[in-house]
Design a protein around this motif. Structure first.
Motif, PDB file in Angstrom:
ATOM      1  N   VAL A 168      17.646 -81.133 -26.589  1.00 27.57           N
ATOM      2  CA  VAL A 168      17.920 -81.257 -28.018  1.00 27.57           C
ATOM      3  C   VAL A 168      17.903 -82.745 -28.387  1.00 27.57           C
ATOM      4  CG1 VAL A 168      19.513 -80.747 -29.907  1.00 27.57           C
ATOM      5  CG2 VAL A 168      19.349 -79.187 -27.939  1.00 27.57           C
ATOM      6  N   VAL A 169      17.061 -83.097 -29.348  1.00 25.60           N
ATOM      7  CA  VAL A 169      16.895 -84.491 -29.750  1.00 25.60           C
ATOM      8  C   VAL A 169      17.683 -84.737 -31.034  1.00 25.60           C
ATOM      9  CG1 VAL A 169      15.251 -86.292 -30.382  1.00 25.60           C
ATOM     10  CG2 VAL A 169      14.599 -84.537 -28.716  1.00 25.60           C
ATOM     11  N   GLY A 170      18.628 -85.671 -30.980  1.00 32.42           N
ATOM     12  CA  GLY A 170      19.427 -86.009 -32.146  1.00 32.42           C
ATOM     13  C   GLY A 170      18.570 -86.482 -33.305  1.00 32.42           C
ATOM     14  N   SER A 171      19.001 -86.164 -34.520  1.00 36.76           N
ATOM     15  CA  SER A 171      18.183 -86.452 -35.703  1.00 36.76           C
ATOM     16  C   SER A 171      18.302 -87.884 -36.186  1.00 36.76           C
ATOM     17  CB  SER A 171      18.549 -85.500 -36.845  1.00 36.76           C
ATOM     18  OG  SER A 171      19.883 -85.699 -37.246  1.00 36.76           O
ATOM     19  N   ILE A 172      19.256 -88.647 -35.625  1.00 38.07           N
ATOM     20  CA  ILE A 172      19.389 -90.051 -36.019  1.00 38.07           C
ATOM     21  C   ILE A 172      18.786 -90.896 -34.913  1.00 38.07           C
ATOM     22  CG2 ILE A 172      20.979 -91.898 -36.644  1.00 38.07           C
ATOM     23  CD1 ILE A 172      22.988 -89.667 -37.322  1.00 38.07           C
ATOM     24  N   GLY A 173      17.724 -91.616 -35.238  1.00 38.11           N
ATOM     25  CA  GLY A 173      17.106 -92.360 -34.164  1.00 38.11           C
ATOM     26  C   GLY A 173      16.090 -93.364 -34.624  1.00 38.11           C
ATOM     27  N   ASN A 174      15.344 -93.840 -33.677  1.00 41.66           N
ATOM     28  CA  ASN A 174      14.368 -94.889 -33.858  1.00 41.66           C
ATOM     29  C   ASN A 174      12.983 -94.273 -33.962  1.00 41.66           C
ATOM     30  OD1 ASN A 174      12.722 -97.090 -33.644  1.00 41.66           O
ATOM     31  ND2 ASN A 174      13.514 -97.788 -31.679  1.00 41.66           N
ATOM     32  N   ALA A 195       3.641 -79.099 -16.935  1.00 41.20           N
ATOM     33  CA  ALA A 195       3.466 -78.585 -15.579  1.00 41.20           C
ATOM     34  C   ALA A 195       3.834 -77.109 -15.471  1.00 41.20           C
ATOM     35  CB  ALA A 195       4.317 -79.394 -14.601  1.00 41.20           C
ATOM     36  N   GLY A 196       4.194 -76.504 -16.595  1.00 41.84           N
ATOM     37  CA  GLY A 196       4.494 -75.082 -16.614  1.00 41.84           C
ATOM     38  C   GLY A 196       5.957 -74.716 -16.540  1.00 41.84           C
ATOM     39  N   VAL A 197       6.827 -75.720 -16.530  1.00 43.44           N
ATOM     40  CA  VAL A 197       8.265 -75.441 -16.512  1.00 43.44           C
ATOM     41  C   VAL A 197       8.692 -74.966 -17.906  1.00 43.44           C
ATOM     42  CG1 VAL A 197      10.566 -76.436 -16.198  1.00 43.44           C
ATOM     43  CG2 VAL A 197       8.668 -77.161 -14.723  1.00 43.44           C
ATOM     44  N   PRO A 198       9.443 -73.867 -18.002  1.00 44.97           N
ATOM     45  CA  PRO A 198       9.834 -73.329 -19.324  1.00 44.97           C
ATOM     46  C   PRO A 198      10.972 -74.116 -19.964  1.00 44.97           C
ATOM     47  CG  PRO A 198      10.763 -71.969 -17.600  1.00 44.97           C
ATOM     48  CD  PRO A 198       9.880 -72.986 -16.896  1.00 44.97           C
ATOM     49  N   ILE A 199      10.718 -75.373 -20.296  1.00 45.53           N
ATOM     50  CA  ILE A 199      11.694 -76.202 -20.985  1.00 45.53           C
ATOM     51  C   ILE A 199      11.203 -76.439 -22.408  1.00 45.53           C
ATOM     52  CG2 ILE A 199      10.605 -78.308 -20.088  1.00 45.53           C
ATOM     53  CD1 ILE A 199      13.368 -79.652 -20.205  1.00 45.53           C
ATOM     54  N   ALA A 200      12.092 -76.293 -23.380  1.00 50.85           N
ATOM     55  CA  ALA A 200      11.726 -76.462 -24.785  1.00 50.85           C
ATOM     56  C   ALA A 200      12.367 -77.730 -25.325  1.00 50.85           C
ATOM     57  CB  ALA A 200      12.174 -75.255 -25.611  1.00 50.85           C
ATOM     58  N   ILE A 201      11.599 -78.482 -26.116  1.00 56.98           N
ATOM     59  CA  ILE A 201      12.097 -79.681 -26.778  1.00 56.98           C
ATOM     60  C   ILE A 201      12.279 -79.347 -28.254  1.00 56.98           C
ATOM     61  CG2 ILE A 201      11.685 -82.126 -27.255  1.00 56.98           C
ATOM     62  CD1 ILE A 201       9.688 -82.094 -24.891  1.00 56.98           C
ATOM     63  N   VAL A 202      13.503 -79.441 -28.718  1.00 57.92           N
ATOM     64  CA  VAL A 202      13.793 -79.055 -30.101  1.00 57.92           C
ATOM     65  C   VAL A 202      14.575 -80.156 -30.796  1.00 57.92           C
ATOM     66  CG1 VAL A 202      13.801 -76.598 -29.539  1.00 57.92           C
ATOM     67  CG2 VAL A 202      15.949 -77.874 -29.494  1.00 57.92           C
ATOM     68  N   GLY A 203      14.459 -80.207 -32.115  1.00 55.65           N
ATOM     69  CA  GLY A 203      15.191 -81.175 -32.906  1.00 55.65           C
ATOM     70  C   GLY A 203      16.584 -80.675 -33.257  1.00 55.65           C
ATOM     71  N   GLU A 204      17.433 -81.592 -33.652  1.00 52.66           N
ATOM     72  CA  GLU A 204      18.798 -81.215 -34.001  1.00 52.66           C
ATOM     73  C   GLU A 204      18.837 -80.244 -35.166  1.00 52.66           C
ATOM     74  OE1 GLU A 204      23.036 -83.135 -35.531  1.00 52.66           O
ATOM     75  OE2 GLU A 204      21.377 -84.463 -35.002  1.00 52.66           O
ATOM     76  N   ASP A 205      17.903 -80.372 -36.113  1.00 49.39           N
ATOM     77  CA  ASP A 205      17.924 -79.468 -37.259  1.00 49.39           C
ATOM     78  C   ASP A 205      17.753 -78.019 -36.815  1.00 49.39           C
ATOM     79  OD1 ASP A 205      15.322 -79.905 -36.457  1.00 49.39           O
ATOM     80  OD2 ASP A 205      14.488 -79.931 -38.495  1.00 49.39           O
TER      81      ASP A 205
END
Length: 213
Positions: A168-174, A195-205
């Motif tokens: 989870v990526v915080g919404s306040i940043g650079n 590489a096929g790993v089931p990891i999801a990158i999502v925003g704070e919203d």
């Protein structure tokens, strides 16, 4: 008090120049405090006093966030290990900011752009799923964010690995996220995902919508 606008008319004391010097000094101070990878209680108290004296007047949302979070952490006059880590993360992100001049608060915080979020965004599951947070969360201190999902059965990871389900990526940043400290977690997650790993990158919203609708 500058009754005759002497300071305002001076090339040395002009308010805009003072503000820029203060903001630039804060970037340098943040870089210096994080150089050894640890923030102590005495360093946090020094920073709090410096902020109160030098930049409390600036209408900059990121500076205001830094000051408010720091004040919250030091309510008990002690910076514990979790608070130290969170403050280190905030200062790392702040030190990467390019402050040509202090910005007036307008529409609020600036979110990182060009981030490799999953598309389409995944449905978030909580029970038994491992989360890692990176960046600065608009919702509040990281411990509070972690507590919200731990109450729903989620697990908190110490770093990005194959065991992590969501970053989870915080919404306040650079906006220059690739060059910031929290960018390393994102890049690692991208590598794993490709590489096929089931990891999801999502925003704070998206994370907040999953929690609160």
């Amino acid at each position: 008090m500058d009754l005759h606008s002497e300071f305002e008319n001076s090339k040395f004391f002009h308010r805009a120049r003072i503000d820029r010097r203060a903001a630039d000094a804060l970037v340098g101070l943040a870089a210096g405090l994080t150089a050894d990878g640890v923030i102590t209680t005495s360093e946090a108290q020094f920073l709090q006093n410096w902020l109160r004296t030098n930049v409390a007047h600036l209408e900059d949302p990121v500076i205001n966030l830094l000051y408010s979070r720091l004040s919250h952490m030091l309510q008990d006059q002690v910076l514990d290990a979790d608070e130290s880590f969170e403050l280190l993360s905030i200062l790392h992100s702040f030190a990467g900011l390019s402050l040509d001049a202090p910005k007036q608060a307008t529409s609020g915080f600036v979110a990182p752009n060009d981030l490799p979020f999953n598309a389409p965004v995944p449905d978030l599951e909580w029970a038994g799923k491992m989360f890692v947070f990176t960046g600065v969360m608009a919702y509040g201190p990281r411990k509070e964010c972690e507590a919200l999902i731990e109450a729903r059965g989620a697990l908190i990871g110490s770093g990005v690995s194959k065991k992590v389900h969501y970053l989870v990526v915080g919404s306040i940043g650079n906006e220059q996220w690739r060059h910031s400290t929290y960018g390393t977690k994102i890049m690692r997650a991208v590598e794993l995902r490709e590489a096929g790993v089931p990891i999801a990158i999502v925003g704070e919203d998206h994370w907040q919508r999953g929690l609160f609708g």
